[in-house]
Design an enzyme around this catalytic site. Structure first.
Site, PDB file in Angstrom:
ATOM      1  N   HIS A 106       3.572  -0.041   1.945  1.00  0.00           N
ATOM      2  CA  HIS A 106       4.533   0.529   1.006  1.00  0.00           C
ATOM      3  C   HIS A 106       4.481   2.056   1.052  1.00  0.00           C
ATOM      4  CE1 HIS A 106       4.929  -3.485  -0.518  1.00  0.00           C
ATOM      5  NE2 HIS A 106       3.705  -3.522  -0.985  1.00  0.00           N
ATOM      6  N   GLU A 123       0.007  -0.580  -5.924  1.00  0.00           N
ATOM      7  CA  GLU A 123      -0.147  -1.830  -6.653  1.00  0.00           C
ATOM      8  C   GLU A 123      -1.610  -2.247  -6.731  1.00  0.00           C
ATOM      9  OE1 GLU A 123       2.289  -4.508  -4.396  1.00  0.00           O
ATOM     10  OE2 GLU A 123       1.034  -4.383  -2.617  1.00  0.00           O
ATOM     11  N   HIS A 181      -1.499  -4.235   4.344  1.00  0.00           N
ATOM     12  CA  HIS A 181      -2.065  -5.364   3.604  1.00  0.00           C
ATOM     13  C   HIS A 181      -1.199  -6.599   3.766  1.00  0.00           C
ATOM     14  CE1 HIS A 181       0.891  -3.533   0.886  1.00  0.00           C
ATOM     15  NE2 HIS A 181       1.052  -4.744   0.355  1.00  0.00           N
ATOM     16  N   ARG A 201       7.867  -4.116   6.569  1.00  0.00           N
ATOM     17  CA  ARG A 201       7.149  -5.160   7.300  1.00  0.00           C
ATOM     18  C   ARG A 201       6.770  -4.670   8.694  1.00  0.00           C
ATOM     19  NH1 ARG A 201      11.662  -8.628   6.147  1.00  0.00           N
ATOM     20  NH2 ARG A 201      11.420  -9.549   4.080  1.00  0.00           N
TER      21      ARG A 201
END
Length: 326
Positions: A106, A123, A181, A201
């Site tokens: 991200h 996150e 991740h 991605r």
């Protein structure tokens, strides 16, 4: 002029999202799932791709966006806004990973390629349940730089660059923007994140999406935003917390998340700076405040307005509590 509403803990109707990697595990929390492979329950959201509506009390039927517009400053607190787009700053999810998620990364708030109005995405994950042998992908192996990653991608061996970590229930992972991740099959996760839906991605196992097509990859954006020198990611096991003790399991500029064990009645208070998000990870009990009481159980998430003041947790439960840093 907006009519004053006494603050109270808000519960929302989750927005369920079908995902190629999802399943039916969120039913264990008593949640009603639509048909299909449900990978994400957006429990508290104020985003164009999912805005949750209140199900309890005087504000029932109103979206979190409407509450923001009418009561935002009082309910969310002086720090409870995204300075970039004015929205509620966090997105709270439950994830059912019945299959492996794509390997992804991200961006930060300042990445030039972000869609207009979108935030970056830092996150954290709290593992609610994990099958024996479950693992995740968490960061890169030592020494992997952009050139090494580009070469691995072009030669079809990206998995050689990735670090795998075994997981069990109770593990917590902090995933700052820039961390490569992937959640893998066999885990159910509570996710507290910035209010963003931007994912790049890197690799998706060459599988077909729900539409029967190969899912899009975002190689250039991913290579641009990966923190090759390390992002500040951290992880911990969280056992051994005593009744009434709160352990900080993630601390970032966007959220602070604590885990607590409730085995007897305990009193707390919100502050003028921030709302409080309560996620019940295990068990059941009551959430009491000056004007009422709610029965609460595992899988439920609540937004406690900044101006609520005193509240009590009573019962036998494991709780995640999140605020925006002052």
């Amino acid at each position: 002029m907006t009519t004053a509403v006494k603050p109270y803990p808000l519960q929302f109707q989750p927005e369920m999202k079908e995902r190629i990697w999802g399943g039916r595990a969120l039913e264990q929390f008593g949640l009603a799932l639509p048909e299909g492979s449900i990978g994400e329950g957006w429990m508290i959201g104020d985003h164009p791709n999912g805005t949750t509506k209140v199900v309890n009390g005087e504000l029932a039927g109103k979206g979190l966006d409407e509450i923001r517009e009418a009561y935002g400053r009082e309910f969310f607190g002086t720090k409870g806004f995204s300075e970039k787009n004015g929205r509620f700053p966090l997105l709270i999810k439950l994830l059912d990973c019945n299959d492996d998620l794509s390997v992804q990364v991200h961006p930060t708030d300042d990445y030039a390629g972000l869609p207009a109005g979108e935030l970056g995405k830092t996150e954290m994950w709290y593992i609610l349940d994990a099958k024996p042998g479950a693992k995740i992908i968490y960061g890169l192996k030592d020494g992997v730089d952009r050139a090494a990653m580009e070469a691995a991608i072009s030669e079809g061996r990206i998995t050689d660059t990735l670090q795998e970590v075994s997981v069990k229930a109770g593990d917590a992972f902090y995933i700052p923007a820039g961390t490569v991740h992937a959640l893998c099959a066999g885990v159910v996760v509570a996710e507290i994140q910035q209010n963003s839906d931007t994912t790049y991605r890197l690799y998706d196992y060459n599988r077909l999406g729900l539409d029967g097509e190969l899912r899009e990859l975002h190689i250039e954006d991913s290579l641009n935003v990966i923190a090759y020198e390390g992002s500040g990611a951290s992880r911990m096991t969280t056992e051994g917390i005593a009744d009434g003790e709160w352990l900080t399991i993630a601390s970032s500029p966007y959220f602070i998340v604590e885990k607590g064990i409730v085995a007897s009645k305990a009193a707390y208070s919100t502050s003028a700076e921030s709302f409080v998000i309560v996620v019940v990870a295990e068990g059941s009990g009551k959430l009491n405040w000056a004007d009422g009481s709610l029965d609460v159980k595992a899988g439920e998430c609540f937004l406690l307005p900044a101006n609520l003041g005193g509240y009590e947790l009573d019962g036998s439960m494991t709780v995640l509590r999140s605020v925006v840093p002052a």
